[in-house]
Design a protein around this motif. Structure first.
Motif, PDB file in Angstrom:
ATOM      1  N   ALA A 101      56.473  37.526  33.187  1.00 21.12           N
ATOM      2  CA  ALA A 101      55.707  38.392  32.283  1.00 21.12           C
ATOM      3  C   ALA A 101      54.401  37.714  31.907  1.00 21.12           C
ATOM      4  N   ILE A 102      53.308  38.457  32.036  1.00 20.53           N
ATOM      5  CA  ILE A 102      52.017  37.932  31.576  1.00 20.53           C
ATOM      6  C   ILE A 102      51.370  38.969  30.664  1.00 20.53           C
ATOM      7  N   GLN A 103      50.322  38.534  29.949  1.00 25.83           N
ATOM      8  CA  GLN A 103      49.673  39.455  29.018  1.00 25.83           C
ATOM      9  C   GLN A 103      48.992  40.591  29.782  1.00 25.83           C
ATOM     10  N   LEU A 120      46.366  35.563  35.646  1.00 30.35           N
ATOM     11  CA  LEU A 120      46.264  36.090  37.015  1.00 30.35           C
ATOM     12  C   LEU A 120      45.593  35.080  37.939  1.00 30.35           C
ATOM     13  N   ARG A 121      44.550  34.423  37.417  1.00 32.08           N
ATOM     14  CA  ARG A 121      43.826  33.445  38.229  1.00 32.08           C
ATOM     15  C   ARG A 121      44.740  32.287  38.626  1.00 32.08           C
ATOM     16  N   LEU A 122      45.557  31.841  37.658  1.00 30.31           N
ATOM     17  CA  LEU A 122      46.474  30.742  37.954  1.00 30.31           C
ATOM     18  C   LEU A 122      47.431  31.130  39.088  1.00 30.31           C
ATOM     19  N   LEU A 123      47.981  32.343  39.011  1.00 32.61           N
ATOM     20  CA  LEU A 123      48.900  32.778  40.071  1.00 32.61           C
ATOM     21  C   LEU A 123      48.164  32.827  41.409  1.00 32.61           C
ATOM     22  N   LYS A 124      46.926  33.297  41.365  1.00 31.30           N
ATOM     23  CA  LYS A 124      46.129  33.381  42.581  1.00 31.30           C
ATOM     24  C   LYS A 124      45.886  31.997  43.174  1.00 31.30           C
ATOM     25  N   GLU A 125      45.565  31.042  42.289  1.00 28.08           N
ATOM     26  CA  GLU A 125      45.331  29.674  42.758  1.00 28.08           C
ATOM     27  C   GLU A 125      46.608  29.050  43.320  1.00 28.08           C
ATOM     28  N   CYS A 126      47.743  29.598  42.901  1.00 24.56           N
ATOM     29  CA  CYS A 126      49.023  29.146  43.455  1.00 24.56           C
ATOM     30  C   CYS A 126      49.321  29.861  44.773  1.00 24.56           C
ATOM     31  N   GLY A 127      48.355  30.606  45.275  1.00 21.63           N
ATOM     32  CA  GLY A 127      48.510  31.284  46.557  1.00 21.63           C
ATOM     33  C   GLY A 127      49.314  32.567  46.458  1.00 21.63           C
ATOM     34  N   LEU A 166      52.661  42.771  29.834  1.00 22.90           N
ATOM     35  CA  LEU A 166      53.190  43.106  28.509  1.00 22.90           C
ATOM     36  C   LEU A 166      52.269  42.623  27.395  1.00 22.90           C
ATOM     37  N   ARG A 167      52.538  43.072  26.176  1.00 27.58           N
ATOM     38  CA  ARG A 167      51.820  42.510  25.016  1.00 27.58           C
ATOM     39  C   ARG A 167      52.332  41.094  24.809  1.00 27.58           C
ATOM     40  N   ASP A 168      51.424  40.199  24.468  1.00 22.61           N
ATOM     41  CA  ASP A 168      51.834  38.790  24.371  1.00 22.61           C
ATOM     42  C   ASP A 168      52.962  38.576  23.362  1.00 22.61           C
ATOM     43  N   ASP A 169      52.921  39.322  22.239  1.00 22.67           N
ATOM     44  CA  ASP A 169      53.937  39.163  21.187  1.00 22.67           C
ATOM     45  C   ASP A 169      55.347  39.483  21.685  1.00 22.67           C
ATOM     46  N   ASP A 170      55.424  40.345  22.700  1.00 13.47           N
ATOM     47  CA  ASP A 170      56.744  40.773  23.185  1.00 13.47           C
ATOM     48  C   ASP A 170      57.303  39.842  24.252  1.00 13.47           C
ATOM     49  N   ALA A 176      62.542  39.574  31.676  1.00 14.41           N
ATOM     50  CA  ALA A 176      61.701  38.744  32.552  1.00 14.41           C
ATOM     51  C   ALA A 176      62.373  37.372  32.629  1.00 14.41           C
ATOM     52  N   ASP A 177      62.265  36.720  33.785  1.00 11.30           N
ATOM     53  CA  ASP A 177      62.866  35.383  33.936  1.00 11.30           C
ATOM     54  C   ASP A 177      61.971  34.313  33.318  1.00 11.30           C
ATOM     55  N   ALA A 178      60.661  34.580  33.376  1.00 12.94           N
ATOM     56  CA  ALA A 178      59.705  33.592  32.889  1.00 12.94           C
ATOM     57  C   ALA A 178      58.515  34.336  32.308  1.00 12.94           C
ATOM     58  N   GLY A 179      57.639  33.602  31.637  1.00 11.19           N
ATOM     59  CA  GLY A 179      56.470  34.247  31.045  1.00 11.19           C
ATOM     60  C   GLY A 179      55.362  33.253  30.815  1.00 11.19           C
ATOM     61  N   ILE A 180      54.156  33.796  30.669  1.00 17.41           N
ATOM     62  CA  ILE A 180      53.009  32.964  30.301  1.00 17.41           C
ATOM     63  C   ILE A 180      52.495  33.489  28.967  1.00 17.41           C
ATOM     64  N   VAL A 181      52.494  32.601  27.959  1.00 17.40           N
ATOM     65  CA  VAL A 181      52.135  33.044  26.608  1.00 17.40           C
ATOM     66  C   VAL A 181      51.650  31.846  25.797  1.00 17.40           C
ATOM     67  N   GLY A 182      50.937  32.096  24.707  1.00 14.58           N
ATOM     68  CA  GLY A 182      50.436  31.005  23.869  1.00 14.58           C
ATOM     69  C   GLY A 182      51.575  30.318  23.120  1.00 14.58           C
ATOM     70  N   GLU A 183      51.434  29.002  22.932  1.00 12.35           N
ATOM     71  CA  GLU A 183      52.450  28.265  22.161  1.00 12.35           C
ATOM     72  C   GLU A 183      52.573  28.838  20.754  1.00 12.35           C
TER      73      GLU A 183
END
Ligand code: PRT
Ligand code: ZN
Length: 283
Positions: free
Chosen positions: A6-8, A18-25, A49-53, A63-70
């Motif tokens: 899950a990403i914002q 999105l850029r990070l995933l892209k850089e990961c090929g 998704l919304r970051d809060d969720d 979702a198995d994993a997510g990217i979100v602010g600490e």
């Protein structure tokens, strides 16, 4: 089987995630569908998704994993594991007061503090034995003191210009934050392996960003001194130049030591120094 991440959906972390995933090929260019997208070349499904969720969805294994602010992870207090800091979305959660006031922690006693982060703020107050009233608001926290809603605020700050334009000043940082990769705590073996594979790529990308490839020409009589300045991944590569008495030295240096090392190299007699970015770094 696909790993679900899950990403914002939109906002400050969307592009960088999105850029990070892209850089990961990982190619997720088929982003026509607003809710989710499937990677073409990695068993990955991306949910927007919304970051809060995001922490809740990851705890529930939607979702198995997510990217979100600490900041969101700590505020939501969900059962998720933080795997890696990602180096973007950096900000701090700070207490701010009116510009003209003089700050001390103790002065917060009996005051009203407006915030969207009541959980983190309450923990901070408890730890410091301060009794203050928390006024939870979901947006535009910075206007609260001006309209008499609160004496102080606790909000995210990056450049500080929002505080400044609202007549406030940053008084104390209570949390440093950046985006992180989180995961569900009970993933099966197969999903975990996929996630490890993704994490390995993320670390290679991060490492590459923190390092630079350096090439330079060195007079042979100064070679030892110059090579000693350059740690390299194992040790620097040294090749003879066509002109006798000179060598070409190749190495990798840490971004943080960069200017220091360059100055020392020049002082030691290095010439024609080239510094180039590294795309991926596997160590
Ligand atoms: O719609 P959704 O709920 O997904 O998005 P959102 O509006 O809740 O979040 P968004 O996109 O604003 O922020 C997402 C994440 O970015 C946050 O949770 C933080 O982890 C991170 N981040 C980094 C920031 C900032 N920097 C930031 N400066 N989030 C918010 N801000 C706001 C802050 O609240 C304040 O209003 O920006 C203003 C201050 O910025 P400066 O530069 O004026 O100091
Ligand atoms: Zn949000």
């Amino acid at each position: 089987m696909k790993l679900k991440i899950a990403i914002q959906k939109s906002g400050r972390l969307h592009e960088d995630s999105l850029r990070l995933l892209k850089e990961c090929g990982i190619d997720i260019s088929n982003g026509g569908n607003k809710l989710k997208s499937t990677a073409a070349n990695f068993p990955l499904e991306v949910y927007f998704l919304r970051d809060d969720d995001i922490p809740q969805y990851v705890e529930d294994a939607v979702a198995d994993a997510g990217i979100v602010g600490e900041n969101v992870v700590y505020e939501k207090k969900k059962e998720v594991e933080v795997m890696e800091q990602l180096g973007f979305g950096k900000c701090r959660l700070s207490i701010a007061i009116e510009k003209s006031e003089i700050y001390s922690k103790e002065k917060l006693n009996g005051k009203k503090i407006a915030t969207s982060y009541p959980v983190i703020l309450q923990e901070y107050l408890d730890k410091n034995k301060i009794t203050a009233e928390i006024h939870e608001i979901s947006g535009s926290v910075e206007i609260a003191p001006g309209i008499g809603l609160a004496d102080a605020i606790c909000d995210l700050v990056s450049s500080g210009s929002t505080l400044f334009t609202n007549g406030l000043k940053e008084a104390e940082t209570i949390l440093e934050s950046q985006s992180v990769l989180i995961r569900n705590r009970c993933l099966d073996k197969e999903k975990l392996q996929l996630l490890e594979k993704l994490l390995f790529r993320i670390r290679s990308v991060k490492k590459a960003k923190n390092n630079k490839y350096i090439l330079l020409n060195a007079p042979n009589e100064k070679l030892k001194e110059i090579v000693d300045l350059l740690p390299g991944m194992k040790s620097p590569t040294v090749l003879p130049l066509a002109e006798s008495g000179w060598s070409s030295v190749h190495s990798v240096i840490d971004e943080n030591d960069f200017w220091d090392i360059i100055e020392q190299l020049k002082a030691a007699g290095a010439q024609g120094i080239l510094v180039v970015p590294i795309e991926k770094m596997i160590v």
